[in-house]
Design an enzyme around this catalytic site. Sequence first.
Site: not given
Length: 900
Positions: A525, A586, A640
């Site tokens: 995103r 992440s 993350d």
Amino acid sequence: QIQRALRSLSIPLERLHIMKGHMMQDMCKGLSRQTHAQAKVRMLPTYICSTPNGTENGNFLVVELCQSQVRTVLVTLYGDGNMSPQMVYKIFDLPEGIMQGEGEALFDFIALCLSQFLAETFSSDSSKSEERLPLGFVFPFTCRQTQLDKAELLSWSKGFSCSGVVGKDVVQLLQSAINKQELCHVDVVAVMNDTVGTMMTCSMEGRPCEVAMVADKGSNCCFMAEAYLVETTDETSGRMCVNTEWGCFGDDGALNDVLTPYDECVDVESSNPGEKRFEKMVGTLYLGEIVRHALIALTAEKAIFTETNVAVLREKGVFTIQHILEIVKNEDGTTDVRRILEVLGLEPSERDCGRVQQICRAVVGRAATLHATGLAAILSYMCQTRDMETLMVNVGMEGELYKGYTSRFEEILMSVSRLLSPECMATLLPSRDGSGRGAAMVTAVALRLAAQRREVNEVLAPLRLSRADLEKVQALMREEMERGLGKETNATASVRMLPTYVTHTPDGTEQGDFLALDLGGTNFRVLVVHVTEDGINMASEIYVIPVSIMQGTGEALFDHIIDCIIDFQMKQNLVTDRLPLGFTFSFPCQQIGLDKALLLTWTKGFSASGCVGQDVVQLLREAAQRKQHSGMQVVALVNDTVGTMMACGYDDPNCEIGLIVGTGTNACYMEEMRNVGTVEGDQGRMCINMEWGAFGDNGCLDHLFTHFDKVVDETTINPGKQRFEKLISGMYLGEIVRQILMVMTEKQLLFQGKLSPKLQTRNIFQTKFLSTIELSNGLALRQIQAILNELEIDASFEDSVLLREVCQTVSLRAAQLCAAGLAAVVEKMRENRGVDQLSVTVGVDGTLYKLHPCFSDNLQKTLKDLAPNCNVSFLPSEDGSGKGAALVAAVASRAANAME
């Protein structure tokens, strides 16, 4: 007078609908733990949780206590769908007076009958005489059953009143009597009533029977209910046969408006006035008496027998069900009616014969109609509780009234039940060989399920963790944490404990616009986050990374990311702005600054070349230069997990732990700087990115790895790595379940031993299936069946129950292991701070935690058990990694501005 009598025996359809509703309400009361004691429809659990599947085989004994006889049966099943069982039986008449004598004498007589029967049956085959014989006991009286082989008699009926039995376990009484006969090879495995026996008798391969009705001297019905609704037991999975004991329906007055004066007379003269009102309207023990009282009343009104002496009608029991059935079956005039009445001592006229026949038909017709109403209540209840639009079900039928009046009884039963429950279609199956064969089936199924349970437990045992197992995992995690924090030991630690250079959480003074890039899986995103005094507003877009780019070159991967950022900024009219960007990355990194991090290894299916060992922030900046994009400034890189902690920290200052349980798993927490040997400085705290997915890569968790885990690990792109993650995260749980299902199918425990080609396809069983399957409370089954259909698997109801157990076992283990890791973290934080009790919040994100129906509860329950001195709250992150990365960028920008 005749018409008035006939009308009183006819119940309007609207009243039947009301009666059906009352019965359904009473059924619900009977199943509820709170209201069970007050319910008139007792809804007694039988602990029979499966119907025959046709594979049952072996020799099974049955003892059936009948009205005036003991029936002994030896049933041999051949595993051929139960189509052709061999049956040998013998009937013994009960001695006079034994029905009202001592209970011990009754059971001793039953055991004596059994001993004689076995001696005769096996007289020519001594080898079989010592073979272990499981026995099913048909005991047709109201009992409170607490196990398949444990039932306490609640009350005698049908003329029995033996002393010393009520309140006792009838199985134990029978087993003791059998042992006295030195039949040590005979074990009572199951006890049931005749209704349950009928249901099991009528079940054959491909034709399960889930309802049974007995229309006999007494009346009863049983059916397979959703087990989670049977609150009087601890069973929650699958189905359980419930014995309704509906004979007492109406004892609370629910039938008062349809009771006739004839019913009232029968009740008053009975041995239990005011009780079993429904049974007294439908049981063959009472129908003759209803007719007798109707004839007495009509004689008094001079509507019949005006020219004959009717003194004989004053004798109780003179008019029997056999008389009634002969009268109602006679379609050719009244010759047989006259003969029957004359045998009774009456001298009827032609008109008398016709009117007696009308009354008999009305009484029997009403009994059939009431049976149909009860059946309709059960069918509608089954349909509703199974969440089905339509229900098709087989109903086993047995009993004197059904057999003596079959065609008309069936006609009334079908037509009335269809009017009352149009959504249900019942097929009536006449019982063969009585309930004796059914009792053998119950026993055979019980043994099959017990053997299956042993094998299932053997398969699943390695996945079931004890408290000691979890405490060991907690201790090992703590050891690896200490190794990861130590300067000398960090390089060999499986838990890397990476410094993030994030030393503060938001303080509320951050303001401005910030970009965030969230890269953690197959989707990523791009976000713009507006931080104001009034809070945070965000806009975002999701972009896909094709597998070819995930596993191509690093240059192609980062070029693709920059293309997506440019696309997003154009759509948001932010192209001219140079905005601070927080980069959520992440994957395991060695961070050597807030905006500098070296990739240690790819996970989650990524393997882009030229990236491991490189600074990923620099790779992103170089891609921006290649694309000549200057609309962003990368100021911070976080993973993350850290982003999740920061996002939740904005809402809860007590949030000092981040946890991700989704495609992968990881945790971070605020560690004292004095304990971080890999970074200079002792003051304050720093967020440590644990990278705990690799916990166990050094072999310390090998004792927990099952055969299934090893197979899954070997087929991944990184065998031997991320071992802890492969026990917990969503990327692997579905595949672990698939491996278990294949082994169980090979062992003939599932799907009739037939492996579908689709089930043999790697990763075909998605982890989201676990959520769907475990969410199906009581197994409404439609969603589970849809999943199995998708996998081209032909599954039985029992298969679905076992599938659910497998999913629960795998997801529970994942939650428990996650909790053990978290327990090590919170206990270390508590000790670091020198407090007896630690209160801390965990910011948590990930589809497994958020979407799985049981994972979060199992995690929290286990954590509380393993770390009782820590009060841990969980705060689900709302867009954690995106918002969190922006907040890290905001905190970094605030610090930079302060320095300037």
